[in-house]
Write an enzyme that holds these catalytic residues in place. Structure first.
Site, PDB file in Angstrom:
ATOM      1  N   SER A 114      -6.845  26.834 -40.053  1.00  0.00           N
ATOM      2  CA  SER A 114      -5.724  27.021 -40.985  1.00  0.00           C
ATOM      3  C   SER A 114      -5.618  25.826 -41.925  1.00  0.00           C
ATOM      4  O   SER A 114      -6.030  24.706 -41.581  1.00  0.00           O
ATOM      5  CB  SER A 114      -4.421  27.139 -40.188  1.00  0.00           C
TER       6      SER A 114
ATOM      7  N   TYR B 126       1.612  24.918 -33.307  1.00  0.00           N
ATOM      8  CA  TYR B 126       0.534  25.742 -33.889  1.00  0.00           C
ATOM      9  C   TYR B 126      -0.433  24.854 -34.683  1.00  0.00           C
ATOM     10  O   TYR B 126      -1.653  24.968 -34.550  1.00  0.00           O
ATOM     11  CB  TYR B 126       1.173  26.804 -34.785  1.00  0.00           C
TER      12      TYR B 126
END
Ligand code: NAP
Length: 251
Positions: free
Chosen positions: A144, A157
């Site tokens: 990400s 996360y």
């Protein structure tokens, strides 16, 4: 000659679906992995077959004991059923869970949940997959943009994706002698269920679109194209890299 085989984790929806469809269009036999949403996985397999490709669904909940073994038991048995050796040419580690929480909101349960799927399962799915991977193999990790830019809204996360980027770096060196490349693809916001809550108002959708220099939110096919390159022989000389596929988010 048998087709190259690919396994895409979390391919029943979103980015994983886009990757599975693209790799199948490029000629791979694709294992469409999912956790619970069997109907969605079947739909992906049907869409691949309707387009002239080949794929099969694979169920295994990640983040629970025995997850990687259950996944490869299903993978091996399908290939054996087809009269093929259970080899894996392309592993795309895409399945993940997210969870919004700033530092003061983090609980041990959230850490366990996110790390059990995004880090522990990632590691053991890769470890098992490598037992089946020949020279020319590819490991492609879907990370990400949050490992390049600060995203305190989802600190756990973000940490889990940092672990993934680190795994890429370590494994690229480890697996070079075997002729296997390992790379990370790092998307920005892509229109999937994972961020649907952030797009419920026109203002929210515009905010996400405005992060990219192209002023739109990403599509799964934007990511799938980059993965297709990394899965192809053309990427032979690229390993240990983190390819940003965020549409120039926060440049
Ligand atoms: P998504 O739409 O939420 O889909 C998640 C997929 O992973 C589904 O196929 C789901 O299977 C599977 N999955 C979830 N939890 C699982 C578990 N415990 N065990 C096995 N499978 C599980 O996700 P996405 O937005 O496409 O994201 C795909 C990847 O891109 C993730 O690694 C994510 O971190 C990354 N990413 C996404 C974005 C974004 O904006 N969307 C941005 C940057 C990075 P079921 O259908 O069976 O539930």
């Amino acid at each position: 000659m048998s087709a190259r085989t690919a396994l895409v984790t979390g391919a029943s929806r979103g980015i994983g679906r886009g990757i599975a469809e693209r790799l199948a269009a490029d000629g791979a036999l694709v294992g469409v992995h999912y956790a619970r949403n069997g109907e969605a996985a079947d739909e992906v397999v049907e869409s691949i077959r309707a387009a002239g490709g080949d794929a099969f669904p694979l169920r295994s909940e990640l983040g629970v004991d025995g997850d990687a073994h259950a996944l490869y038991a299903a993978f091996d048995s399908e290939l054996t059923r087809r009269g093929m050796e259970p080899t894996l040419d392309v592993l795309v580690n895409n399945a993940a869970v997210s969870g919004s929480a700033r530092i003061h909101q983090v609980t041990p349960e959230l850490v366990d949940r996110i790390f059990s799927v995004n880090v522990k399962a990632l590691l053991f799915v890769t470890q098992e997959g490598l037992k089946r991977m020949p020279a020319g193999g590819r490991v492609i990790n879907i990370s990400s943009a949050v490992t390049r830019m600060s995203y305190p809204e989802s600190v756990v996360y973000s940490m889990s994706k940092g672990a993934m980027d680190t795994l890429t770096l370590s494994l690229a060196k480890e697996l070079g002698p075997r002729g296997i490349t390992v790379n990370t693809v790092a998307p920005g916001f892509v229109e999937t269920d994972m961020n649907a809550k952030l797009r419920t108002t026109p203002e929210g959708a515009a905010r996400l679109a405005g992060m990219s220099v192209f002023e739109r939110i990403g599509k799964p096919s934007d990511i799938a194209g980059v993965v297709a390159f990394l899965a192809s022989p053309d990427s032979l000389w690229v390993t240990g890299q983190r390819l940003d596929a965020s549409g120039g988010t926060h440049l």
